[in-house]
Design a protein around this motif. Structure first.
Motif, PDB file in Angstrom:
ATOM      1  N   VAL A 185       0.881  -5.381  -7.735  1.00 18.41           N
ATOM      2  CA  VAL A 185       1.687  -4.491  -6.896  1.00 18.41           C
ATOM      3  C   VAL A 185       1.224  -3.057  -7.153  1.00 18.41           C
ATOM      4  CG1 VAL A 185       4.004  -3.677  -6.339  1.00 18.41           C
ATOM      5  CG2 VAL A 185       3.653  -6.065  -6.997  1.00 18.41           C
ATOM      6  N   SER A 228       7.048   0.803  -5.758  1.00 20.65           N
ATOM      7  CA  SER A 228       6.660   0.935  -7.167  1.00 20.65           C
ATOM      8  C   SER A 228       7.868   1.092  -8.088  1.00 20.65           C
ATOM      9  CB  SER A 228       5.696   2.110  -7.349  1.00 20.65           C
ATOM     10  OG  SER A 228       6.306   3.319  -6.957  1.00 20.65           O
ATOM     11  N   ASP A 237      -3.757  -3.365  -7.528  1.00 19.37           N
ATOM     12  CA  ASP A 237      -3.842  -4.189  -6.314  1.00 19.37           C
ATOM     13  C   ASP A 237      -4.920  -3.634  -5.400  1.00 19.37           C
ATOM     14  OD1 ASP A 237      -3.463  -6.123  -4.433  1.00 19.37           O
ATOM     15  OD2 ASP A 237      -1.630  -5.277  -3.590  1.00 19.37           O
ATOM     16  N   THR A 271       1.027  -6.266  -2.895  1.00 19.23           N
ATOM     17  CA  THR A 271       1.881  -5.141  -2.507  1.00 19.23           C
ATOM     18  C   THR A 271       2.614  -5.439  -1.205  1.00 19.23           C
ATOM     19  OG1 THR A 271       0.391  -3.599  -3.614  1.00 19.23           O
ATOM     20  CG2 THR A 271       1.895  -2.668  -1.973  1.00 19.23           C
ATOM     21  N   ALA A 289       5.376  -7.907  -2.098  1.00 24.68           N
ATOM     22  CA  ALA A 289       6.455  -7.251  -2.845  1.00 24.68           C
ATOM     23  C   ALA A 289       7.355  -6.420  -1.939  1.00 24.68           C
ATOM     24  CB  ALA A 289       5.868  -6.383  -3.953  1.00 24.68           C
ATOM     25  N   ASP A 340       5.821  -8.036 -11.856  1.00 27.67           N
ATOM     26  CA  ASP A 340       4.498  -8.062 -11.240  1.00 27.67           C
ATOM     27  C   ASP A 340       3.516  -8.800 -12.137  1.00 27.67           C
ATOM     28  OD1 ASP A 340       2.019  -7.525 -10.109  1.00 27.67           O
ATOM     29  OD2 ASP A 340       2.042  -5.389 -10.643  1.00 27.67           O
TER      30      ASP A 340
END
Length: 425
Positions: free
Chosen positions: A163, A171, A197, A203, A206, A229
């Motif tokens: 991520v 984040s 990533d 990402t 997520a 992650d």
């Protein structure tokens, strides 16, 4: 609820969306294994060194909590040594290490038909998103579910390509990370930030789960969930069974309530199944992409009994043309042109599929799987007495029958609002 968008992507060899991953919902080609290493489990670990020595091999490290060992072997001799070791009564099993591949007030919320479907369809070309009208399809009723819960910091593990830590919409939701891939990352070194990533897949996944409600970008299905992650796929979206197992064990040890794997392999593997079963026995709900092969061929880990396998639908509740399907698939979720986060930096996936940095659409069962994982997390947070068994039951039994039950999938397309409602005695 009739409203807006199109979702999708698959891991583990899913063609649509330009990814071949056993993580978004597809698998690597049958028989594809990592060169130079195999997985071996002994009936008695005390016999390991002697048995391996007979074949000119040295002992190797354990693989998670499975009891298997990762053994280095001469490249090209993997299958020969597996055959020889399997004949030894001291060996419980020997197998390949398979290749695995990679599924509000926010300004782009209107592009998220999976959450709020008013019949519009979005498609990205060269980083430009175009909108077309259409009859409204059904969404997963995430907005209605948020009136009950937004996730309550429920931990969802994303076992994927990592991520990005340079994206403000996701984040801050990441509470722990670990790198099990073959990508070398120097922790704390700003020059290595992009390596978390470089592929782009993790990402995007997520963001589907937990992008914040923060007046920026998109909204996750479970916007107050937190992310574990586990980076197991490298910059080309490739990994291995042993690395996936390490990621699963790490997620369990770090308090995951739900594990999402938008990836897969077409060959069943006893070490991977053991890791999945250990996670289930530890009380975790496991969700995985069914694959993007457009056939009924099983993909693992999705096909294991203790995993919720997820097919992909479009914004009209039709099965996505690329989606793997069949009686072994448990539920469906939007997986065509799903809008979510991408890293700010250039990614392999973005370059391959002509996607824009920061936000864009992607398709595959890889995109459908995290929607289901997020619905499971919402169900966890709505019930103080929940167990992984009751959460899985709620997710599956409250899925809407959109046709195809018993053929394309068992239960239908998930509904977040119904999944968070109190159970009727």
């Amino acid at each position: 609820m009739r409203k807006l968008l199109t979702a999708g992507f698959a891991a583990a060899m899913m063609a649509c969306g330009g990814i071949t991953v056993a993580a978004p919902g597809t698998a690597a080609p049958q028989g594809s294994h990592v060169a130079g290493q195999i997985l071996v489990k002994f009936r008695d670990d005390r016999a390991a060194a002697g048995v391996l020595r007979q074949h000119g091999l040295s002992d190797g490290p354990g693989v998670g909590s499975t009891g298997a060992r990762l053994i280095n072997v001469p490249a090209g001799k993997e299958l020969q040594l597996i055959s020889a070791l399997s004949r030894n009564p001291a060996v419980e099993y020997a197998e390949p290490d398979e290749v695995v591949t990679a599924t509000t007030d926010d300004p782009f919320f209107d592009r998220q038909y999976a959450l709020h479907n008013d019949g519009l369809s979005f498609k990205s070309t060269g980083g430009t998103v175009t909108v077309t009208g259409g009859d409204a399809g059904d969404d997963v009723d995430a907005v209605e579910a948020w009136a009950v819960t937004k996730g309550g910091s429920t931990r969802v593990a994303i076992i994927d390509s990592g991520v990005a830590i340079d994206h403000e919409d996701i984040s801050q939701r990441v509470v722990a990370r670990a790198n099990f891939s073959d990508t070398v990352i120097r922790e704390g070194n700003p020059a290595d930030n992009e390596k978390y990533d470089k592929y782009g897949h993790g990402t995007h996944v997520a963001g589907i789960v937990a992008a914040e409600h923060n007046t920026v970008g998109v909204a996750g299905v479970c916007p107050e969930c937190t992310i574990l992650d586990a980076k197991v796929l490298n910059d080309t979206g490739s990994g291995s069974t042993s690395r996936i197992v390490d990621g699963i064990d790490w997620a369990v040890d770090n308090g995951a309530k739900v594990i999402n794997m938008s990836l897969g392999q077409r060959v069943s593997n006893r070490t991977l199944e053991a890791a999945v079963n250990n996670a289930w026995n530890a009380g975790v709900v496991i969700v995985a992409a069914a694959g993007n092969g457009g056939t009924q061929a099983k993909v693992y880990p999705g096909a294991y009994a203790n995993v919720i396998a997820v097919a992909a639908t479009d914004n009209k509740d039709n099965k996505a043309s690329f989606s793997t399907y069949g009686k072994w698939v448990d539920v469906a979720a939007p997986g065509v042109n799903v809008y979510s986060t991408f890293p700010f930096h250039t990614t392999v996936l973005g370059t391959q599929n002509n996607r824009a940095p920061r936000y864009d659409v992607e398709s595959g069962t890889s995109m459908a799987s995290p929607i289901v994982a997020a619905v499971a997390a919402l169900a966890w947070s709505a019930d103080a007495d929940a167990t992984n068994e009751t959460v899985r039951k709620k997710v599956e039994e409250t899925a809407e029958d959109i046709g195809g039950n018993g053929t394309n999938w068992v239960h239908g397309r998930v509904n977040a609002h119904d999944a968070v409602k109190p159970s009727v005695p």
